[in-house]
Enzyme design. Sequence first.
Site, mmCIF file in Angstrom:
data_model
loop_
_atom_site.group_PDB
_atom_site.id
_atom_site.type_symbol
_atom_site.label_atom_id
_atom_site.label_comp_id
_atom_site.label_asym_id
_atom_site.label_seq_id
_atom_site.Cartn_x
_atom_site.Cartn_y
_atom_site.Cartn_z
ATOM 1 N N HIS A 29 0.760 -1.200 -0.060
ATOM 2 C CA HIS A 29 0.193 -0.175 0.002
ATOM 3 C C HIS A 29 0.852 1.227 -0.063
ATOM 4 O O HIS A 29 2.065 1.206 0.591
ATOM 5 C CB HIS A 29 -0.693 0.224 1.362
ATOM 6 C CG HIS A 29 -1.717 -1.101 1.387
ATOM 7 N ND1 HIS A 29 -3.077 -1.304 0.310
ATOM 8 C CD2 HIS A 29 -2.081 -1.948 1.949
ATOM 9 C CE1 HIS A 29 -3.573 -2.054 0.479
ATOM 10 N NE2 HIS A 29 -3.155 -2.902 1.743
ATOM 11 N N CYS A 74 -0.095 2.544 -4.344
ATOM 12 C CA CYS A 74 -0.725 3.910 -4.631
ATOM 13 C C CYS A 74 0.169 4.840 -4.178
ATOM 14 O O CYS A 74 1.006 4.850 -3.447
ATOM 15 C CB CYS A 74 -1.981 3.911 -3.532
ATOM 16 S SG CYS A 74 -3.379 2.633 -4.293
#
Length: 252
Positions: A29, A74
Amino acid sequence: NETLKKLIEFSEIAGDKSGDMMVVCILSHGLQNGKIVTADGFVIDTEMDVLRRFNNDYCPELKGKPKFFIIQACRGDEQDYGYLSDYKGGVTETDATPSRGRRTSLPNQTYKELSWEDMLIAYSTLPGYVSNRDHYRGTWFIESICKVFMEHAKDMNLRDMLDEVGLVLSRYESEMGTKQSFNYDVRHFYKKLYFNPGIEIEPREHWKHSASIDFEEIQGKEMGKEEGEFLGNPIMKRTISFSGKPHQTAKT
């Protein structure tokens, strides 16, 4: 922070290996401003904690070797919904004019080596945007890389393959209508890198390559060799090339 610890350990031993290049893949992430969330909940910085540890200053043993980073994470919260195009063709013009930088080398000047060299970083998405993932097939970016590299690693250099990855990725669209763009950062990576995967596969290694589009052809050649037969053209063994076109040596 186990991830940071592993990165430090790897950077210390990477130069001791006899490999032709280094590849680091990070799938996790991500947050704004180049931050990556590790498996144990810590946050590391892409620039300081990852990339800098492998440059010529921090890891001189890797000087002259290509360093390829794949970062699937991300880089923000923004969604890319694309836009509806009304294509009319033509040529796009800008008011930019070429400029020529001034020379900085002076007589008797001490020569310095570059700190950042032979490094290519592929990011799954653009700064500020999310990186999409299919619940069953995985992330769009990694799936695109796997597809392109499996098909073209035998005869296409790394940067051309990444350009092809961008084309494949552009065809993805989510059920909500979102799209995804990626970018890669080149840091004095001016040579052409060919992976040149060998096409001779030991029988016990077949399971690793069964997904390759060339597997049946490779397997047929291997079987013919074991039976003492010669099938088709000579088997070509390929070696890694970082400075030019693939080098091939024939083996019968």
